[in-house]
Enzyme design. Structure first.
Site, PDB file in Angstrom:
ATOM      1  N   ASP A 315       0.815  -1.205   0.000  1.00 38.43           N
ATOM      2  CA  ASP A 315       0.000   0.000   0.000  1.00 38.43           C
ATOM      3  C   ASP A 315       0.856   1.265   0.000  1.00 38.43           C
ATOM      4  O   ASP A 315       1.956   1.289   0.552  1.00 38.43           O
ATOM      5  CB  ASP A 315      -0.892  -0.013   1.248  1.00 38.43           C
ATOM      6  CG  ASP A 315      -1.856   1.148   1.282  1.00 38.43           C
ATOM      7  OD1 ASP A 315      -2.736   1.198   0.402  1.00 38.43           O
ATOM      8  OD2 ASP A 315      -1.730   2.004   2.174  1.00 38.43           O
ATOM      9  N   GLU A 369       0.937  -0.610  -5.154  1.00 38.41           N
ATOM     10  CA  GLU A 369      -0.111   0.388  -5.360  1.00 38.41           C
ATOM     11  C   GLU A 369       0.617   1.722  -5.543  1.00 38.41           C
ATOM     12  O   GLU A 369       1.032   2.354  -4.576  1.00 38.41           O
ATOM     13  CB  GLU A 369      -1.055   0.448  -4.155  1.00 38.41           C
ATOM     14  CG  GLU A 369      -2.281   1.305  -4.418  1.00 38.41           C
ATOM     15  CD  GLU A 369      -2.494   2.400  -3.387  1.00 38.41           C
ATOM     16  OE1 GLU A 369      -3.411   3.202  -3.586  1.00 38.41           O
ATOM     17  OE2 GLU A 369      -1.742   2.475  -2.411  1.00 38.41           O
TER      18      GLU A 369
END
Length: 648
Positions: A315, A369
């Protein structure tokens, strides 16, 4: 009298690697471990607190008294405190009482604890990750299903809100109860993988799990570590891969967490320009500190090793790599080259990818990401890349959603938003995400991003899914989007499963199911998904009609499918250029009545041997309105004879 006895699990080599930032299995050393000393069973505790004056273990076994069980500092200057306490059973609640250089007593939960309480106290538990796994077949063969040449269709979900019991809508299901519902659903829908939003322990539900305090603990909201392992085991036994969201970008400032752990800036960078995140009000890891790198890479290894995860979706990589991320001029400091790249974070990500791929080979996937155009993210580290297996294709997602929001009369002015991705789609190994971030914070659900009346909205979304599943790259769809959840995602309640009693929602779900199974069965849709040989535009510039035509190709010459997207609300007879000697049949029509479409059938009206769109032959196809159709090359006898003759 101190009730702690001397004991250690660390060798000199362990300490050396830890201090060098190259110990990747620290979960076998730090934390609370059930051991035996001199024939007596007990628990060995160890914690890193180099600036502490004193460290003791407090818990429900000593009335949280910080004077009774004082750990011993190692002699080697490593900053490790350790010791053995006899007679403590599984489930013992504990924390570390850390006396700082200023004399303050901090009560900290164990950074390496395997379980945490679910309350304000949030103490650690003496726990275990022992589990009798039954996924041997999956683990031995998963490299085939996690390969870049395999179909990868991911169902992203939040465990707390995917489904809840109707009689107890305010309560979470246990991991085991989720398994009983999730496994058959994924099998029916045809997804190849699930991706869980963070399962690591976190204190604040509205963070969705992205503000982690217990990096090594499966959140006890849904049960024990073994309950989570059961869920993963059941998925694996049914040939479904598991990807976990992993958050090495930041952590919250909770008093019992990593923040100012021993009274100093230990895990976080001391410079707020590098150590504090202005958007999330959280603290950023010090990627240049070797012990912190060992902590984080060991954490990645832990979930891949102990929990048999098949991949980690990392993330907030953009925020890690850019020193100026979400900062104004004067709020960040350039690197030694005068640039905005966080060189320490980049080096950490390179080390992370190198380590996990060395340990697990191509049986696992790492996914970034990342929303910028940072170069070489999925290229090998030895070639100057960052080493990820895949990257989220954020540009594709934003351009595609922007296009589908446009009125039909305006689409010709935005036509190339759907073709632009072909300019860069092979720069990286891309995963195409329609993720949770797109259906929250006032952005509207996917179905309400679509233009038009109800019928047109569903027709648009069905066509978008045809486009997504036939575009090069792996796929990711957030829960609820498969049946057209109408409200934005709400983490406090179950999805609106009752919508499936309405034909338009059930039809959309049936289409996604069919696309998943078609994606897995048609090798042309996945074999070359990261190779330029796998895609060819037939018609990319028909702005007036809002029609797109392209080919997807497998490794065999005859393994080809054609995709035609009609993104206007009119039925039309459309002429398409095709290679001489080829014959085609329709295998999917998103406007079919079984998907709650209008039922217009895409017919091949005629075939002619005349040049069209750069081909020697053409066919005219009746195109349904706001629809995507997929055609497959017929492998008939005439076709085969033509190919044999051609080869000679």
């Amino acid at each position: 009298m101190n009730s702690v006895k001397t004991y250690t699990l660390f060798t000199d080599h362990d300490v050396y690697l830890f201090k060098e930032g190259r110990h990747y299995k620290l979960y076998g050393k730090f934390g609370a471990h059930s051991v035996e000393k001199d024939g007596v069973k007990g628990v060995y505790f160890s914690v890193w607190a180099p600036h502490a004056k004193k460290v003791s273990v407090i818990g429900n076994f000593n009335n949280w008294n910080h004077k009774d069980h004082i750990l011993f500092p190692r002699w080697d200057g490593s900053g490790i405190w350790e010791g053995f306490i006899d007679g403590l059973p599984w489930g013992t609640l504990y924390k570390y009482a850390i006396e700082t250089e200023r004399g303050e007593i901090l009560e900290k939960s164990d950074p390496y604890a395997l379980s945490w309480e679910q309350n304000i106290q949030a103490a650690s538990l003496v726990s275990t990750t022992w589990y009798d796994w039954n996924d041997k077949e999956w683990m031995e063969n998963r490299h085939e299903r996690n390969s870049l040449e395999a179909p990868i269709s991911v169902y992203e979900l939040h465990l707390g809100s995917w489904v809840r019991e109707e009689d107890h809508p305010d309560s979470f299901l246990n991991y085991r109860d989720i398994a009983n519902k999730l496994v058959p659903y994924i099998m029916e829908m045809g997804f190849t993988h699930v991706e869980f939003m963070p399962v690591m322990e976190f204190p604040y539900d509205p963070s969705w799990g992205y503000q982690i305090t217990g990096f090594y603990a499966a959140t006890s909201r849904f049960g024990s570590p073994q309950d989570l392992m059961f869920l993963i085991d059941e998925l694996h036994k049914n040939k479904i891969g598991v990807i976990l969201d992993w958050v090495p970008a930041h952590f919250p400032g909770d008093a019992n967490g990593l923040y100012r752990f021993d009274g100093s800036y230990l895990y976080e960078h001391e410079d707020p320009r590098k150590g504090f995140h202005p958007d999330w009000k959280s603290h950023i890891f010090n990627y240049g500190r070797n012990e912190v790198k060992s902590f984080l890479i060991s954490n990645a290894m832990f979930w891949l090793d102990r929990y048999h995860a098949d991949g980690l979706r990392v993330d907030a990589v953009t925020s890690m790599l850019h020193l100026d991320y979400s900062r104004n001029e004067g709020e960040w400091e350039p690197n030694v080259y005068g640039e905005n790249v966080n060189l320490e974070a980049k080096a950490f990500l390179q080390e992370f990818n190198t380590a996990v791929y060395k340990e697990f080979g191509n049986s696992i996937i790492t996914i970034a990401e990342e929303s910028s155009d940072f170069p070489l993210l999925t290229k090998p580290v030895h070639d100057g890349g960052v080493g990820f297996g895949m990257k989220w294709m954020m540009g594709w997602m934003h351009d595609t959603l922007d296009y589908f929001k446009e009125d039909f009369t305006n689409r010709k002015f935005h036509h190339h938003k759907l073709t632009f991705a072909s300019m860069y789609m092979y720069n990286e190994n891309y995963m195409m995400p329609l993720s949770h971030d797109e259906v929250v914070h006032g952005k509207a659900s996917l179905i309400y991003k679509m233009k038009g009346d109800e019928w047109q909205k569903f027709a648009n979304l069905r066509t978008l899914y045809v486009y997504m599943y036939t575009h090069p790259g792996a796929k990711l769809l957030f829960m609820g989007d498969e049946f057209g959840q109408t409200s934005e995602w709400n983490f406090t309640q179950s999805l609106d499963w009752h919508l499936l009693k309405y034909p338009v929602h059930k039809g959309l779900q049936d289409l996604v199911k069919e696309l998943n199974h078609l994606y897995r069965s048609e090798s042309a849709l996945y074999e070359n998904q990261f190779d330029k040989a796998g895609f060819e535009w037939v018609e990319a510039d028909d702005l007036e009609n809002s029609v797109y035509v392209y080919l997807r190709k497998g490794k065999k010459r005859e393994d080809v499918v054609m995709v035609v997207l009609n993104l206007s609300p009119k039925v039309m007879d459309y002429r398409i250029g095709i290679p001489a000697g080829t014959h085609w049949e329709v295998v999917l029509n998103s406007d079919d009545k079984q998907y709650s479409g209008s039922g217009v059938q895409p017919e091949i009206l005629d075939e002619k041997y005349e040049d069209w769109m750069g081909h020697q032959k053409s066919m005219t196809v009746k195109l349904p309105p706001l629809a995507g159709i997929i055609l497959r090359q017929k492998k008939d006898k005439k076709y085969k004879l033509h190919r044999i003759k051609h080869k000679r």
